[in-house]
Design a protein around this motif. Structure first.
Motif, PDB file in Angstrom:
ATOM      1  N   LEU A   1       1.037  -0.951  -0.042  1.00 31.94           N
ATOM      2  CA  LEU A   1      -0.220  -0.116   0.034  1.00 31.94           C
ATOM      3  C   LEU A   1       0.931   1.721  -0.050  1.00 31.94           C
ATOM      4  CD1 LEU A   1      -2.938  -1.162   2.513  1.00 31.94           C
ATOM      5  CD2 LEU A   1      -2.708  -0.723  -0.138  1.00 31.94           C
ATOM      6  N   LEU A   2       2.339   1.220   0.280  1.00 24.78           N
ATOM      7  CA  LEU A   2       3.015   2.706   0.487  1.00 24.78           C
ATOM      8  C   LEU A   2       3.170   2.293  -0.625  1.00 24.78           C
ATOM      9  CD1 LEU A   2       4.222   2.259   4.057  1.00 24.78           C
ATOM     10  CD2 LEU A   2       3.108   4.034   3.641  1.00 24.78           C
ATOM     11  N   SER A   3       4.293   1.429  -1.073  1.00 27.74           N
ATOM     12  CA  SER A   3       4.093   1.336  -2.759  1.00 27.74           C
ATOM     13  C   SER A   3       3.479   2.161  -4.121  1.00 27.74           C
ATOM     14  CB  SER A   3       5.100   0.142  -3.124  1.00 27.74           C
ATOM     15  OG  SER A   3       6.273  -0.258  -2.311  1.00 27.74           O
ATOM     16  N   LYS A   4       2.230   1.408  -2.846  1.00 24.01           N
ATOM     17  CA  LYS A   4       1.155   2.107  -4.697  1.00 24.01           C
ATOM     18  C   LYS A   4       1.198   3.870  -3.783  1.00 24.01           C
ATOM     19  CE  LYS A   4      -3.769   1.579  -5.646  1.00 24.01           C
ATOM     20  NZ  LYS A   4      -4.777   0.946  -4.875  1.00 24.01           N
ATOM     21  N   GLY A   5       0.679   4.081  -2.361  1.00 22.88           N
ATOM     22  CA  GLY A   5       0.449   5.633  -2.330  1.00 22.88           C
ATOM     23  C   GLY A   5       2.071   6.877  -2.919  1.00 22.88           C
ATOM     24  N   MET A   6       2.785   5.600  -2.948  1.00 26.63           N
ATOM     25  CA  MET A   6       4.186   7.158  -3.627  1.00 26.63           C
ATOM     26  C   MET A   6       3.432   7.141  -5.085  1.00 26.63           C
ATOM     27  SD  MET A   6       7.113   6.069  -5.676  1.00 26.63           S
ATOM     28  CE  MET A   6       6.696   4.622  -5.583  1.00 26.63           C
ATOM     29  N   LEU A   7       3.086   5.608  -6.108  1.00 20.50           N
ATOM     30  CA  LEU A   7       3.067   6.208  -7.271  1.00 20.50           C
ATOM     31  C   LEU A   7       1.734   7.033  -7.438  1.00 20.50           C
ATOM     32  CD1 LEU A   7       3.304   2.572  -8.201  1.00 20.50           C
ATOM     33  CD2 LEU A   7       4.961   4.277  -8.599  1.00 20.50           C
TER      34      LEU A   7
ATOM     35  N   HIS B   1      -4.825  10.693  -0.218  1.00 18.48           N
ATOM     36  CA  HIS B   1      -5.384  10.650   1.306  1.00 18.48           C
ATOM     37  C   HIS B   1      -5.570   9.965   1.945  1.00 18.48           C
ATOM     38  CE1 HIS B   1      -5.050  15.430  -0.069  1.00 18.48           C
ATOM     39  NE2 HIS B   1      -4.032  14.522   0.205  1.00 18.48           N
ATOM     40  N   PRO B   2      -6.383   8.441   1.520  1.00 19.73           N
ATOM     41  CA  PRO B   2      -7.469   8.033   2.617  1.00 19.73           C
ATOM     42  C   PRO B   2      -6.029   6.880   2.407  1.00 19.73           C
ATOM     43  CG  PRO B   2      -8.764   8.236   0.633  1.00 19.73           C
ATOM     44  CD  PRO B   2      -7.994   9.340   0.694  1.00 19.73           C
ATOM     45  N   LEU B   3      -5.220   6.715   1.582  1.00 18.56           N
ATOM     46  CA  LEU B   3      -5.084   5.582   1.730  1.00 18.56           C
ATOM     47  C   LEU B   3      -3.789   5.183   2.406  1.00 18.56           C
ATOM     48  CD1 LEU B   3      -3.315   3.227  -1.422  1.00 18.56           C
ATOM     49  CD2 LEU B   3      -2.025   4.273  -0.001  1.00 18.56           C
ATOM     50  N   LEU B   4      -3.567   6.850   2.517  1.00 17.28           N
ATOM     51  CA  LEU B   4      -2.111   6.576   4.064  1.00 17.28           C
ATOM     52  C   LEU B   4      -2.828   6.497   4.894  1.00 17.28           C
ATOM     53  CD1 LEU B   4       0.418   9.867   2.253  1.00 17.28           C
ATOM     54  CD2 LEU B   4       0.775   7.445   1.973  1.00 17.28           C
ATOM     55  N   THR B   5      -4.082   7.471   4.730  1.00 13.62           N
ATOM     56  CA  THR B   5      -4.431   7.336   6.644  1.00 13.62           C
ATOM     57  C   THR B   5      -5.227   5.918   6.847  1.00 13.62           C
ATOM     58  OG1 THR B   5      -6.315   9.168   6.206  1.00 13.62           O
ATOM     59  CG2 THR B   5      -7.048   7.812   7.406  1.00 13.62           C
ATOM     60  N   LEU B   6      -4.971   4.602   5.902  1.00 14.14           N
ATOM     61  CA  LEU B   6      -5.305   3.685   5.777  1.00 14.14           C
ATOM     62  C   LEU B   6      -4.101   3.109   6.738  1.00 14.14           C
ATOM     63  CD1 LEU B   6      -6.619   1.230   6.187  1.00 14.14           C
ATOM     64  CD2 LEU B   6      -6.272   1.019   3.515  1.00 14.14           C
ATOM     65  N   CYS B   7      -2.819   2.771   5.612  1.00 16.94           N
ATOM     66  CA  CYS B   7      -1.504   2.930   6.221  1.00 16.94           C
ATOM     67  C   CYS B   7      -1.229   3.566   7.557  1.00 16.94           C
ATOM     68  CB  CYS B   7      -0.864   3.580   4.670  1.00 16.94           C
ATOM     69  SG  CYS B   7      -0.617   2.731   3.421  1.00 16.94           S
ATOM     70  N   GLY B   8      -1.635   4.509   8.067  1.00 17.39           N
ATOM     71  CA  GLY B   8      -1.268   4.947   9.196  1.00 17.39           C
ATOM     72  C   GLY B   8      -2.279   3.854  10.198  1.00 17.39           C
ATOM     73  N   THR B   9      -2.481   3.432   9.749  1.00 16.19           N
ATOM     74  CA  THR B   9      -3.783   3.295  11.168  1.00 16.19           C
ATOM     75  C   THR B   9      -2.705   1.238  11.174  1.00 16.19           C
ATOM     76  OG1 THR B   9      -5.578   4.004  10.332  1.00 16.19           O
ATOM     77  CG2 THR B   9      -5.982   1.508  11.346  1.00 16.19           C
ATOM     78  N   ILE B  10      -2.804   1.003   9.802  1.00 17.51           N
ATOM     79  CA  ILE B  10      -1.544  -0.317   9.752  1.00 17.51           C
ATOM     80  C   ILE B  10      -0.697  -0.608  10.120  1.00 17.51           C
ATOM     81  CG2 ILE B  10      -0.800  -2.071   8.320  1.00 17.51           C
ATOM     82  CD1 ILE B  10      -3.153  -1.896   6.265  1.00 17.51           C
TER      83      ILE B  10
ATOM     84  N   GLU C   1       9.607   0.522  12.360  1.00 15.83           N
ATOM     85  CA  GLU C   1       9.956   1.526  12.325  1.00 15.83           C
ATOM     86  C   GLU C   1       9.908   1.691  10.908  1.00 15.83           C
ATOM     87  OE1 GLU C   1      10.793   3.693  14.271  1.00 15.83           O
ATOM     88  OE2 GLU C   1       9.024   2.678  15.969  1.00 15.83           O
ATOM     89  N   SER C   2      10.741   0.755  10.404  1.00 18.39           N
ATOM     90  CA  SER C   2      10.536   1.418   8.903  1.00 18.39           C
ATOM     91  C   SER C   2       9.930   1.196   8.641  1.00 18.39           C
ATOM     92  CB  SER C   2      12.254  -0.105   7.872  1.00 18.39           C
ATOM     93  OG  SER C   2      10.718  -1.435   8.032  1.00 18.39           O
ATOM     94  N   LEU C   3       8.955   0.443   8.531  1.00 20.65           N
ATOM     95  CA  LEU C   3       7.506   1.229   8.009  1.00 20.65           C
ATOM     96  C   LEU C   3       7.027   2.778   8.614  1.00 20.65           C
ATOM     97  CD1 LEU C   3       4.805  -2.452   8.472  1.00 20.65           C
ATOM     98  CD2 LEU C   3       6.015  -1.470   6.278  1.00 20.65           C
ATOM     99  N   ARG C   4       7.080   2.775   9.369  1.00 14.67           N
ATOM    100  CA  ARG C   4       6.790   3.888   9.900  1.00 14.67           C
ATOM    101  C   ARG C   4       7.443   5.216   9.119  1.00 14.67           C
ATOM    102  NH1 ARG C   4       7.908   6.133  15.553  1.00 14.67           N
ATOM    103  NH2 ARG C   4       5.807   7.148  14.941  1.00 14.67           N
ATOM    104  N   VAL C   5       9.047   4.720   8.763  1.00 12.07           N
ATOM    105  CA  VAL C   5       9.945   5.355   7.767  1.00 12.07           C
ATOM    106  C   VAL C   5       9.250   5.951   6.711  1.00 12.07           C
ATOM    107  CG1 VAL C   5      11.876   6.024   6.733  1.00 12.07           C
ATOM    108  CG2 VAL C   5      12.376   5.166   9.430  1.00 12.07           C
ATOM    109  N   PHE C   6       8.839   5.131   5.940  1.00 11.84           N
ATOM    110  CA  PHE C   6       8.062   4.516   4.900  1.00 11.84           C
ATOM    111  C   PHE C   6       7.077   5.867   4.765  1.00 11.84           C
ATOM    112  CE2 PHE C   6       7.265   1.417   0.668  1.00 11.84           C
ATOM    113  CZ  PHE C   6       7.214   2.833   0.506  1.00 11.84           C
ATOM    114  N   PHE C   7       6.476   5.274   5.664  1.00 14.10           N
ATOM    115  CA  PHE C   7       5.308   6.175   5.344  1.00 14.10           C
ATOM    116  C   PHE C   7       5.274   7.415   5.648  1.00 14.10           C
ATOM    117  CE2 PHE C   7       1.573   7.881   8.892  1.00 14.10           C
ATOM    118  CZ  PHE C   7       0.931   8.024   8.070  1.00 14.10           C
ATOM    119  N   LEU C   8       6.292   7.606   6.827  1.00 17.42           N
ATOM    120  CA  LEU C   8       6.371   9.563   6.743  1.00 17.42           C
ATOM    121  C   LEU C   8       7.348  10.225   5.838  1.00 17.42           C
ATOM    122  CD1 LEU C   8       7.718   9.678  11.067  1.00 17.42           C
ATOM    123  CD2 LEU C   8       5.621  10.391  10.095  1.00 17.42           C
ATOM    124  N   VAL C   9       8.209   9.257   5.333  1.00 17.19           N
ATOM    125  CA  VAL C   9       9.275  10.084   4.097  1.00 17.19           C
ATOM    126  C   VAL C   9       7.932  10.693   2.745  1.00 17.19           C
ATOM    127  CG1 VAL C   9      10.330   9.617   1.864  1.00 17.19           C
ATOM    128  CG2 VAL C   9      11.174   9.108   4.633  1.00 17.19           C
TER     129      VAL C   9
END
Length: 629
Positions: A205-211, A222-231, A243-251
């Motif tokens: 999902l984070l990879s999809k959000g980047m694209l 926006h809804p995808l990042l919200t879902l990712c944050g929850t996951i 923590e690496s997921l959090r870095v990806f999300f925050l980047v």
């Protein structure tokens, strides 16, 4: 925006190695896609392992590849034959230039292994490496059906199914087919959910959000990042993976804010990101592997994540006008990159290096270090010459940087040529708008390009249908309008535009735009004879420019302060301002001469094809500094 590695972490008899994954990067330019794959682990069966090891030793002794093939062409059971073809093909592909023979072995490994049941590791590794080989040989249309077939038959093998989905998504992304890439990542996310791996679901999902960010599909982001944050927050697992997921999300979040030019709004996310990378640096990477085969992935290595966080920090500092801070973090990042590149040949490191240099070059031009900036532009050229993909992804940025350099040394014809070349090479809207804004400033300074200027201004009208959502670029468009009105003597109109710029720049701490707007407003009030109001603008402009530091604004402000104090009869203050102005003028003059005397100055004439490898020496400066002083 630019990808990174997702490394597989497995124990024997699973294959191990690195493969590419889609990752975030930054605006206005996106990072190129990086691919890095290790040789597969040999496994444990003596009958074929000895044969493969023998082949490696033969290759290492520079015996011809044909000899190896004759030694290993004995009749063997299908499993042994397929595995031997895979090992030989892999060694030939990675360690020789015999691409024809490598292709033959890899194709045989893929063909034979498809006929064998319960032979997944060899079957899907053959598909993965063969597809990678095809891509390297520019045979992308041959790679796609191999990956599609492998994905189709790998649904009962979670690890390989996820890995192959990532690989095909990356291939589509490399071709700029982001819609197909997003579709595959969505399929992967749903598959990971069914397989019970929320961790891998988050990676998809984070990879999809980047694209989606690259496609500017903000309503979906926006809804995808919200879902990712929850996951990410709810997932409990390996601390480093979390923590690496959090870095990806925050980047992704920080990049989104910076793309939008929201330098002040991004600060909480950036602070979280910096704290997160500090946490990761204290964690020890244990070897406890997930029990779910769909979760045998991880994002960037810790060292790469550190460089990435330095990079987004540099981007933020440059946009905000904290140029000394940008220099500090650039130095740290480049030092870290040099250490990593001695041990790691991953192309993503060169991409990080190019983007860092692109940003610090802009900082140098602002701080009055044009000669250093030019040498760093030449360094970017050299890096791009080593990688055709890197050059393709950064050619527009290179010409843009040269255009900015040309403005700084008063070579306006060359600046126009560089910006025109850059416009022809980019489809990225933020970069296009940035280039057009600077090209408009060139036409304003030339004073005789009215038709071209008005044509550009219609396309970046901040009051109507502005082409991008960037707060920073829209504020800059108001400034350009104010600058034009000033030169045309329409002072009330100029003040309206500049006050709009100030309002927007103050809202997001865009310090350079604030300083430029203040000094131009001060100049307008001085022309109108309102010395008190002029002083109220110029003094804070000088203070802010000194803090950045912005050499051009300091030069401009000191000239105004000199004239203001003379007009008001403040002899001592006028003398002090005169001395400051002379100091700034002398520094700029020396730097101007040094830059124009460099062989690399000839780059200003390069507008097509690859950058020149060698430069003819200069006899001295070929441009005038008069308009700068």
């Amino acid at each position: 925006m630019q990808m990174t590695e997702v490394e597989t972490r497995t124990r024997l008899p699973r294959p191990s190695g690195k493969f590419t994954h889609i990752v975030v990067i930054l605006s206005p330019e996106r990072l190129g896609m990086a691919a890095s794959t290790e040789a597969p682990i040999l496994g444990t069966l003596p009958c074929w392992a000895l044969r493969s090891i023998s082949a490696r030793r033969v290759l290492q002794r520079s015996v011809s590849a044909s000899t190896v093939c004759r030694q290993c062409s004995v009749q063997a059971a299908p499993r042994v034959e397929a595995r031997t073809h895979l090992q030989l093909g892999s060694v030939l592909y990675r360690h020789t230039k015999n691409s024809e023979l490598a292709q033959s072995h890899l194709e045989k490994a893929w063909f034979i292994s498809q006929q064998i049941s319960q032979f997944e590791d060899v079957k899907f590794e053959a598909a993965s490496i063969l597809s990678e080989f095809y891509c390297q040989q520019n045979l992308v249309d041959s790679a796609k059906p191999v990956l599609r077939k492998a994905i189709q038959i790998s649904q009962q093998t979670p690890y390989w199914h996820c890995r192959l989905l990532f690989q095909l998504a990356q291939l589509h992304a490399l071709e700029k087919d982001l819609v197909s890439a997003c579709d595959l990542l969505g399929v992967g996310a749903e598959y990971a959910r069914v397989m019970g791996s929320e961790y891998t679901r988050a990676l998809f999902l984070l990879s999809k959000g980047m694209l989606l960010l690259m496609e500017r599909k903000l309503s979906e982001v926006h809804p995808l990042l919200t879902l990712c944050g929850t996951i990410v927050e709810n997932w409990q697992g390996n601390p480093i993976q979390k923590e690496s997921l959090r870095v990806f999300f925050l980047v992704l979040q920080v990049t989104h804010y910076l793309d939008a030019g929201q330098v002040k709004s991004v600060k909480p996310c950036l602070k979280q990101l910096q704290q997160c990378i500090q946490t990761i640096s204290t964690l020890h990477d244990d070897e406890i592997l997930p029990t779910n085969p769909a979760a045998l992935f991880h994002w960037l290595p810790k060292e790469h994540m550190c460089v990435l966080v330095y990079l987004v920090t540099v981007m933020h500092s440059m946009q905000a006008g904290y140029l000394e801070k940008a220099q500090k973090y650039t130095d740290k990042a480049l030092m870290q990159l040099e250490k990593l590149k001695m041990l790691d040949s991953s192309p993503i490191l060169s991409t990080f290096q190019v983007i860092l240099l692109e940003h610090i070059i802009m900082c140098r031009l602002v701080t009055g270090h044009k000669a250093t900036a030019l040498q760093e532009i030449s360094q970017v050229c050299q890096l791009c010459q080593q990688s055709p993909r890197l050059f393709t992804n950064h050619a527009a940025q290179l010409h843009t940087l040269l255009g900015l350099y040309c403005i700084s040394v008063n070579c306006m014809d060359n600046a126009e040529a560089q910006f025109t070349a850059a416009l022809q090479m980019t489809t990225h809207q933020e970069l296009w708008t940035f280039i057009v804004t600077n090209l408009a400033s060139v036409y304003i300074r030339e004073g005789n390009r009215h038709q071209e200027l008005y044509s550009l201004l219609e396309r970046i009208n901040p009051d109507h249908n502005f082409p991008v959502s960037s707060h920073c670029l829209r504020a800059a468009a108001f400034y350009i309008r104010g600058l034009l009105s000033f030169f045309q003597g329409r002072y009330n109109e100029a003040k309206r535009f500049l006050r709009e710029t100030l309002k927007m720049s103050n809202a997001e701490d865009l310090n350079r735009l604030t300083a430029c707007s203040l000094v131009l407003l001060g100049h307008i009030f001085f022309v109108l004879g309102n010395h008190r109001e002029s002083n109220n603008m110029v003094v804070p402009a000088m203070q802010l420019a000194s803090k950045i530091p912005d050499m051009s604004v300091q030069l401009w402000s000191s000239a105004l302060l000199k004239d203001l104090n003379k007009a008001c009869g403040n002899t001592m203050d006028a003398h002090e301002a005169t001395q400051m102005h002379q100091n700034f003028s002398q520094q700029l003059l020396q730097d101007h001469i040094a830059a124009c005397s460099l062989p690399e100055h000839n780059l200003i004439s390069w507008t097509d094809g690859l950058p020149p490898v060698q430069f003819q020496p200069q006899n001295g400066p070929t441009t005038s500094l008069g308009s700068l002083l």
